[in-house]
Design a protein around this motif. Structure first.
Motif, PDB file in Angstrom:
ATOM      1  N   UNK A  22      -8.925  -1.987  -2.543  1.00 35.26           N
ATOM      2  CA  UNK A  22      -9.503  -0.718  -2.112  1.00 35.26           C
ATOM      3  C   UNK A  22     -10.958  -0.934  -1.675  1.00 35.26           C
ATOM      4  N   UNK A  23     -11.141  -1.214  -0.392  1.00 35.85           N
ATOM      5  CA  UNK A  23     -12.490  -1.489   0.096  1.00 35.85           C
ATOM      6  C   UNK A  23     -13.417  -0.288  -0.087  1.00 35.85           C
ATOM      7  N   UNK A  24     -12.864   0.933   0.037  1.00 40.24           N
ATOM      8  CA  UNK A  24     -13.709   2.116  -0.080  1.00 40.24           C
ATOM      9  C   UNK A  24     -14.325   2.251  -1.465  1.00 40.24           C
ATOM     10  N   UNK A  25     -13.777   1.566  -2.453  1.00 39.42           N
ATOM     11  CA  UNK A  25     -14.319   1.653  -3.816  1.00 39.42           C
ATOM     12  C   UNK A  25     -15.486   0.699  -4.036  1.00 39.42           C
ATOM     13  N   UNK A  26     -15.804  -0.111  -3.024  1.00 38.44           N
ATOM     14  CA  UNK A  26     -16.895  -1.079  -3.139  1.00 38.44           C
ATOM     15  C   UNK A  26     -18.049  -0.640  -2.250  1.00 38.44           C
ATOM     16  N   UNK A  56       2.404 -12.180   3.651  1.00 35.35           N
ATOM     17  CA  UNK A  56       2.932 -10.810   3.634  1.00 35.35           C
ATOM     18  C   UNK A  56       2.185  -9.948   2.618  1.00 35.35           C
ATOM     19  N   UNK A  57       1.815 -10.539   1.487  1.00 36.06           N
ATOM     20  CA  UNK A  57       1.105  -9.772   0.461  1.00 36.06           C
ATOM     21  C   UNK A  57      -0.313  -9.435   0.915  1.00 36.06           C
ATOM     22  N   UNK A 112      -3.171  -3.722   5.800  1.00 32.79           N
ATOM     23  CA  UNK A 112      -2.555  -2.421   6.068  1.00 32.79           C
ATOM     24  C   UNK A 112      -3.094  -1.329   5.146  1.00 32.79           C
ATOM     25  N   UNK A 113      -3.497  -1.694   3.942  1.00 32.61           N
ATOM     26  CA  UNK A 113      -4.038  -0.692   3.024  1.00 32.61           C
ATOM     27  C   UNK A 113      -5.451  -0.270   3.424  1.00 32.61           C
TER      28      UNK A 113
END
Length: 199
Positions: free
Chosen positions: A177-181, A71-72, A79-80
């Motif tokens: 936060x994938x966009x930060x990588x 779930x985590x 989902x994030x």
């Protein structure tokens, strides 16, 4: 910056989660069932002190609650970062007795379940006597999971732009936060001091 929300449902998912390894058991370090996922030292390792695979299948202790870690991962990773249509999941597990649960919780596109004891009997002699079998097993499992991910990518005719390597029993408490990588070719980001997270 990568926009993680613009993805047509008919397009193949651009991201992959690769699950591998053995599921940890509840230990005696305290009330936190996920201690083994965050503390170094191997006190809750599913292998015994000599790295013998038979310790994986000791029924005296229960497994960590996989529904909590699943779930985590779903909340903070999937989902994030765009939701289900953005992700394919692949798994290699040393816990065939948990196959039904892992398939139900993680819904992998492809998965392999093996008994580590059989692998140890047939392959341990191929490695240095100084190698800990727990580490060798970890490498074998990660390689197997990676191979089915690469094979799936080849068959669908598209590589994954991001691949996240996880243990299925790791508990996330913050969003990834994938966009930060930055998507740098051949770059590997290590997000955990014990090496459980790579993306």
């Amino acid at each position: 910056m990568v926009n993680l929300t613009t993805h047509a449902p008919h397009q193949p998912p651009p991201y992959a989660i690769v699950l591998s390894g053995a599921i940890s058991k509840l230990g005696d370090r305290g009330d936190n069932p996920f201690t083994s996922c965050f503390e170094d030292g191997g006190g809750n390792s599913p292998f015994d002190e000599n790295g013998i695979a038979s310790a994986l299948y000791d029924h005296k202790r229960e497994y960590v609650p996989l529904h909590v870690s699943a779930a985590s991962i779903r909340k903070h990773v999937v989902m994030h970062n765009g939701g289900d249509n953005m992700w394919d999941i692949f798994a290699h597990s040393w816990n065939p007795e948990l196959e039904h649960q892992i398939r139900k919780l993680f819904k992998p596109s492809r998965a392999i379940f093996e008994d580590n004891r059989q692998v140890e009997r047939t392959q341990r002699h191929l490695y240095s006597k100084d190698s800990e079998w727990s580490q060798v097993s970890w490498s074998i499992s990660r390689a197997a999971a990676t191979n089915i991910m690469l094979d799936h990518a080849k068959k669908r005719g598209a590589d994954y732009s991001r691949v996240v390597y996880l243990r299925p029993d790791v508990l996330f408490v913050r969003d990834m936060r994938l966009h930060s990588l930055p998507p740098i070719p051949d770059a590997v980001y290590a997000g955990h001091e014990t090496g459980d997270l790579h993306f």
